[in-house]
Design a protein around this motif. Structure first.
Motif, short mmCIF file in Angstrom:
data_model
loop_
_atom_site.label_atom_id
_atom_site.label_comp_id
_atom_site.label_asym_id
_atom_site.label_seq_id
_atom_site.Cartn_x
_atom_site.Cartn_y
_atom_site.Cartn_z
N CYS A 154 36.14 49.43 47.43
CA CYS A 154 37.36 49.54 46.63
C CYS A 154 38.62 49.28 47.46
CB CYS A 154 37.46 50.92 46.00
SG CYS A 154 36.04 51.33 44.97
N CYS B 74 30.17 44.76 42.21
CA CYS B 74 30.65 45.97 41.52
C CYS B 74 30.59 45.71 40.02
CB CYS B 74 32.08 46.31 41.93
SG CYS B 74 32.83 47.57 40.87
N CYS C 149 39.92 45.83 47.11
CA CYS C 149 39.64 45.20 45.82
C CYS C 149 40.91 44.93 45.03
CB CYS C 149 38.72 46.12 45.01
SG CYS C 149 38.33 45.49 43.37
S1 SF4 Z 1 38.38 49.20 42.83
FE1 SF4 Z 1 37.16 47.33 42.60
S2 SF4 Z 1 35.26 47.79 43.68
FE2 SF4 Z 1 36.25 49.75 43.26
S3 SF4 Z 1 35.42 50.43 41.28
FE3 SF4 Z 1 37.31 49.31 40.86
S4 SF4 Z 1 36.63 47.24 40.43
FE4 SF4 Z 1 34.94 48.23 41.52
#
Ligand code: SF4
Length: 164
Positions: free
Chosen positions: A153, A14, A156
């Motif tokens: 996400c 990401c 995450c």
């Molecule tokens: S939650 Fe994590 S994977 Fe999703 S956009 Fe944000 S940093 Fe990227």
């Protein structure tokens, strides 16, 4: 900015996470997943002779005569782990050490490892150099790309930062 294997991994996984991490916005200590990963790593290191090594700019889980071994708690992003390991192989090559890469994935509640071997050949080294240049350009930007809104996400460590 000095690149690291983790930064390379996150760039593939990401780009937003990569930028946030590289700019020291680090929420990983708050993540249950990261804590579980750390504990699994410690458990696996016991009895396998903890051979984690740190060289200038890189920290590899294990270095044998043949392999750089990268341990992960799941195979959810093999590509990210592959390029992280390629980066380690590249740095080691610059230090005169030739190795192949072995990725070891252990899912929670499982006792067996899935392993994948990778090699830094001429083509992958060229690709890696392009990738590193791309990452440096991206990290020089003054803000990250917008949040992904993807399945990635859900687990995450940056979820709260991105969405709450
Ligand atoms: S939650 Fe994590 S994977 Fe999703 S956009 Fe944000 S940093 Fe990227």
């Amino acid at each position: 900015m000095r690149l690291t294997g983790t930064i390379v991994n996150y760039y593939i996984h990401c780009k937003r996470q990569c930028w946030l991490f590289a700019h020291k916005l680090n929420f990983e200590d708050d993540s249950e997943d990261v804590r579980i990963g750390r504990i699994l790593h410690e458990i696996r290191s016991e009895g396998r002779n903890n051979t984690e090594i740190q060289l200038e700019g890189i920290k590899v889980d294990k270095l044998t005569d043949e392999f750089v071994v990268e341990l992960k708690k799941s195979d959810a992003d093999v590509a990210a782990t592959t390029w992280q390991t390629m980066y380690y192989l590249y740095i080691l090559r610059q230090k005169g050490l030739e190795r192949r890469g072995r990725l070891e994935f252990l899912e929670r509640n499982k006792q067996t490892y899935k392993t994948v071997e990778v090699e830094l050949n001429e083509a992958s080294e060229q690709k890696l150099k392009g990738l590193l240049a791309e990452i440096e350009t991206y990290l020089a930007q003054d803000k990250p790309l917008p949040a992904l809104h993807s399945k990635k996400c859900d687990r995450c460590a940056y979820y709260a930062y991105c969405f709450i």
